[in-house]
Design a protein around this motif. Structure first.
Motif, short mmCIF file in Angstrom:
data_model
loop_
_atom_site.label_atom_id
_atom_site.label_comp_id
_atom_site.label_asym_id
_atom_site.label_seq_id
_atom_site.Cartn_x
_atom_site.Cartn_y
_atom_site.Cartn_z
N THR A 18 0.86 -1.17 0.00
CA THR A 18 0.00 0.00 0.00
C THR A 18 0.90 1.22 0.00
O THR A 18 1.86 1.30 0.78
CB THR A 18 -0.91 0.02 1.24
OG1 THR A 18 -1.68 -1.17 1.27
CG2 THR A 18 -1.84 1.22 1.22
N TYR A 20 1.05 5.51 0.17
CA TYR A 20 0.30 6.61 0.76
C TYR A 20 0.84 7.95 0.28
O TYR A 20 2.05 8.09 0.08
CB TYR A 20 0.43 6.58 2.29
CG TYR A 20 -0.06 5.31 2.92
CD1 TYR A 20 -1.42 5.14 3.20
CD2 TYR A 20 0.81 4.28 3.24
CE1 TYR A 20 -1.88 3.97 3.80
CE2 TYR A 20 0.36 3.11 3.83
CZ TYR A 20 -0.99 2.96 4.10
OH TYR A 20 -1.44 1.80 4.68
N HIS A 41 3.61 1.34 3.12
CA HIS A 41 3.08 0.84 4.39
C HIS A 41 4.19 0.41 5.35
O HIS A 41 4.13 0.67 6.54
CB HIS A 41 2.12 -0.33 4.10
CG HIS A 41 1.34 -0.77 5.29
ND1 HIS A 41 0.22 -0.09 5.73
CD2 HIS A 41 1.52 -1.80 6.14
CE1 HIS A 41 -0.26 -0.69 6.79
NE2 HIS A 41 0.50 -1.73 7.06
N PRO A 51 -4.19 -2.00 5.42
CA PRO A 51 -3.96 -0.62 4.97
C PRO A 51 -4.66 0.38 5.89
O PRO A 51 -5.70 0.08 6.47
CB PRO A 51 -4.59 -0.59 3.58
CG PRO A 51 -4.61 -2.02 3.14
CD PRO A 51 -4.80 -2.83 4.38
N ALA A 78 -4.58 6.51 0.13
CA ALA A 78 -3.97 5.18 0.19
C ALA A 78 -4.36 4.41 -1.05
O ALA A 78 -5.49 4.52 -1.54
CB ALA A 78 -4.44 4.44 1.44
#
Length: 111
Positions: A18, A20, A41, A51, A78
């Motif tokens: 994930t 961001y 992540h 997530p 995200a």
């Protein structure tokens, strides 16, 4: 990153995670950074496996930008995706950049 748009790159690593965008105030006292792309992540302190949602406050354990390590940040967005590490020569000239972290699939186009 300046000189990256339109540059020919070689993918040297890839993994699913994930990513961001975050907003944070650098730990070195610089101005607040809004919508910084990308932190993965695995670079968030004490993040569970799931997530995180936008609006979540986190501590960053990344060192790819001055003042980001240890910063308190808010997640802006995200996305679960494949993340790539690339080598490229900037379109603005200069030396080859090796192992540049983080490019996501939507930022790449095939030749």
């Amino acid at each position: 990153m300046q000189g990256m748009e339109g540059a020919e790159a070689t993918i040297v690593g890839a993994f699913d995670t994930t990513v961001y965008t975050i907003s944070y105030t650098p730990t070195n006292g610089g101005e607040r950074v809004e919508n910084h792309k990308w932190v993965i992540h695995e670079e968030l302190v004490d993040a569970d496996k799931e997530p995180l949602e936008p609006g979540t406050e986190v501590t960053v354990d990344a060192d790819h930008m001055e003042g980001i390590e240890g910063a308190t940040a808010t997640i802006d967005s995200a996305e679960e995706t494949t993340v790539y590490m690339v080598d490229f020569v900037p379109t603005t000239g200069g030396e080859e950049v090796t192992n540049h972290k983080r490019v996501i699939e939507s930022e790449l186009s095939a030749e």
